[in-house]
Design an enzyme around this catalytic site. Sequence first.
Site, PDB file in Angstrom:
ATOM      1  CB  THR A 111      -1.014  -0.005   1.163  1.00 24.50           C
ATOM      2  OG1 THR A 111      -1.814   1.184   1.065  1.00 24.50           O
ATOM      3  CG2 THR A 111      -0.345  -0.054   2.531  1.00 24.50           C
ATOM      4  CD  GLU A 112      -1.272   3.828  -2.997  1.00 24.39           C
ATOM      5  OE1 GLU A 112      -1.214   2.589  -2.845  1.00 24.39           O
ATOM      6  OE2 GLU A 112      -2.205   4.397  -3.606  1.00 24.39           O
ATOM      7  CG  ASN A 113      -1.078   4.098   3.187  1.00 28.18           C
ATOM      8  OD1 ASN A 113      -1.186   3.187   2.366  1.00 28.18           O
ATOM      9  ND2 ASN A 113      -1.725   4.076   4.338  1.00 28.18           N
TER      10      ASN A 113
END
Lengths: 228, 228, 224, 224
Positions: free
Chosen positions: C58-60
């Site tokens: 997940t890019e966060n």
Amino acid sequence: MSRTAFHDDADAAVAGVRDGDTVLVGGFGMAGMPVTLIDALIRHGAADLTVVSNNAGNGDTGLAALLKAGRVRKVVCSFPRQSDSYVFDELYRSGALELEVVPQGNLAERMRAAGAGIGAFFSPTGVGTPLAEGKETRTIDGRDYVLELPIKGDVALIAAHRADRTGNLVYRKTARNFGPVMATAAASTIVEVRAVVETGALDPENVVTPGIYVDHVLDLAAIREAVA
Amino acid sequence: MSRTAFHDDADAAVAGVRDGDTVLVGGFGMAGMPVTLIDALIRHGAADLTVVSNNAGNGDTGLAALLKAGRVRKVVCSFPRQSDSYVFDELYRSGALELEVVPQGNLAERMRAAGAGIGAFFSPTGVGTPLAEGKETRTIDGRDYVLELPIKGDVALIAAHRADRTGNLVYRKTARNFGPVMATAAASTIVEVRAVVETGALDPENVVTPGIYVDHVLDLAAIREAVA
Amino acid sequence: MTTTSTIEHTDREPLSKHEIAAIIARDIPSGSYVNLGIGQPTLVADHLDADSGVVLHTENGMLGMGRAAEGDEIDPDLTNAGKVPVVETPGCSYFHHADSFAMMRGGHLDVCVLGAFQVSEHGDLANWHTGAPDAIPAVGGAMDLAIGAKDVLVMMTLFAKDGSSKLVPSCTYPLTGVGCVSRVYTDLALFEVGPDGVTVLETWSLTVDELAERLDVPLRRAKG
Amino acid sequence: MTTTSTIEHTDREPLSKHEIAAIIARDIPSGSYVNLGIGQPTLVADHLDADSGVVLHTENGMLGMGRAAEGDEIDPDLTNAGKVPVVETPGCSYFHHADSFAMMRGGHLDVCVLGAFQVSEHGDLANWHTGAPDAIPAVGGAMDLAIGAKDVLVMMTLFAKDGSSKLVPSCTYPLTGVGCVSRVYTDLALFEVGPDGVTVLETWSLTVDELAERLDVPLRRAKG
């Protein structure tokens, strides 16, 4: 589970290296130097290599032995000349070895760029010096920069402290140095670790190199056990 | 010992913000959002601010309240439009607010460049899209890139989990997000932490933001104690 | 027409979005590192075998993201890119935003699944902006995701609510990425797109010929 | 000659290298983040007050580096940039090489102390290469350090063994950095260098006038 392959045999760990490969080799002095993997690479026999590392070998072992065996075409490093770098010195002076000297921070950042998908970057390091000759320069916001390109490896050989079964790595003290950057910059990353631990034994907050960057793990503890 | 200043008063922590500053604001959704510092910034009254953050505020609190108070001239973010971003939406549509939309990865990398002394970098993100219009493009090694410039903050407002008395920070889970990058990219970094621990309580291997990047620490635990 | 390996499932209804997600999950090699875009692509996670070894990014700032959190599991410090609380999986790790997008931009993820407004026959993607003059532009991580995986898969219905095809000769909406999509998974067909145009790999509820009549792009059948 | 605040310590011998190190330590503000180059600059650490709060950076990935390790303290995993084993100090932290040089290149260090072959009156630095045709070039971190601190201080003897001055109108050796040095600490004098040329802040064993006779660069006295 993980795609990372685990080995208790150094030769198997480096079996995928091919002639002509660019090999990123971790370590700063002996700290973080993947000595077992380098020895295996010498046995493996791959030749015509480009080696990217901070130094160019000391004494007669490790990188120096790889050079001495005639496997290396070119060295990319920041500091080849040392008190005991006589193997490199002789090969370089005889013209048998190509050398690209890169400032240490640019070396790290160029590998970081390769791993991070950055096409090129403007660095303030080296501007106005012989190492910037022939490179594009630009003044941005009043400061001068030189354009630096990524350094991508076919293979990285690095050393870490622990790996878990997912391929996550942690390092120890200043032995961390180039390892995490090189792991991101190579198509295939091969790591020797002092011991492999079960998945879950490393705190997710403290993982330095996530397993996605790790293709092969050589478990030095397993080798020692096999010998004992 | 450390140059980092410790506060138990949010107003004192943000006292150095000035009119016209570029303020980097951490957080992704509510995770890592420095809500106490933002509230203090609203009380502080600094105006004509440029705010750099992933979003542009939700509901009526936090960043949205800062916008509503008329303190912000320009927003640089990746995703202003959300289901409850009505404060931003209205100000933007009325022309009271300038907007620069930046792809999320370029936003992070441009701040990383500011913190790392990189003058500019070629990114593959956004090539051929409206967000690359007017920007220099270049084909490097067969791939197209767009030139991106650093985003430097005068101030960063971020949230972390723990600080030690040297200013070293650790974060928790995905609340880490933009904090470590923003801390490097601002002339002055102000952090709210859930608790301050003694120097030595954080393992040096696990420090995510070294104290060199941390100018002011607001100890939320101390505030709570003062209130209680 | 020569022999073809295109599979025509004419004896059934179009795929539901859960069925599209299941087909995508079927095609993701085990052990892959995968980013699922917010919205419908998230459904793919429900169809991955537990022993597939697929690791979600997940890019966060996380690898090894688990399912949505429930009840006491909910932790405001742990969310996915859609800001939905999630849980950890064994072997997960956290990193900051620049490292997370470096992982993506550097091509380390194997697969990314995204929604789309339009995909062109050559793999251009439009999924961030309708181009409406009063729309507030908001791109998030879409452009980074579009160029940030070895394979970018699109999950969408083939036709918009107004009946127009979302698989187009050339995108009319503002682009997210150029030539970045490799496959398009829809309710009616699975397409390969790229420099050579569109190849139909599989259809549901209709034949390739029936499909061809409804689309403005030339369709090829998969080679046998 | 007008009034001056240049201090002329004429009643003593030239400074020893330990005394130069002590003068540099005197001038480093408390709480500074400092990188000491390998070789003589390392001596500065011995002269920093324990309560100065100065934090040492070593470019191989550590803030809060301590003194040289002794006996059982020696740990091959913990060395300084000169590859000498060192110890930790409370509050230290580790990071990788790209982060370490980002810290330097990004201008976060307050002070860097370097040795030099030559420094020009405008602050150009030559300290990595003698220019000898058979010399093997080796730069290490010198060029990064040269541009990597708010203040770059040089520590050197003022004259080379052959009697030539190392403070020169223009460097004849290959450059390490352009206009990067702010102060030059030598056995005979402390100089400020930069766009406006050379200002003498302090002398040892001789006067500014005596110094001026031995140098090829114009000297200014510090303003009162």
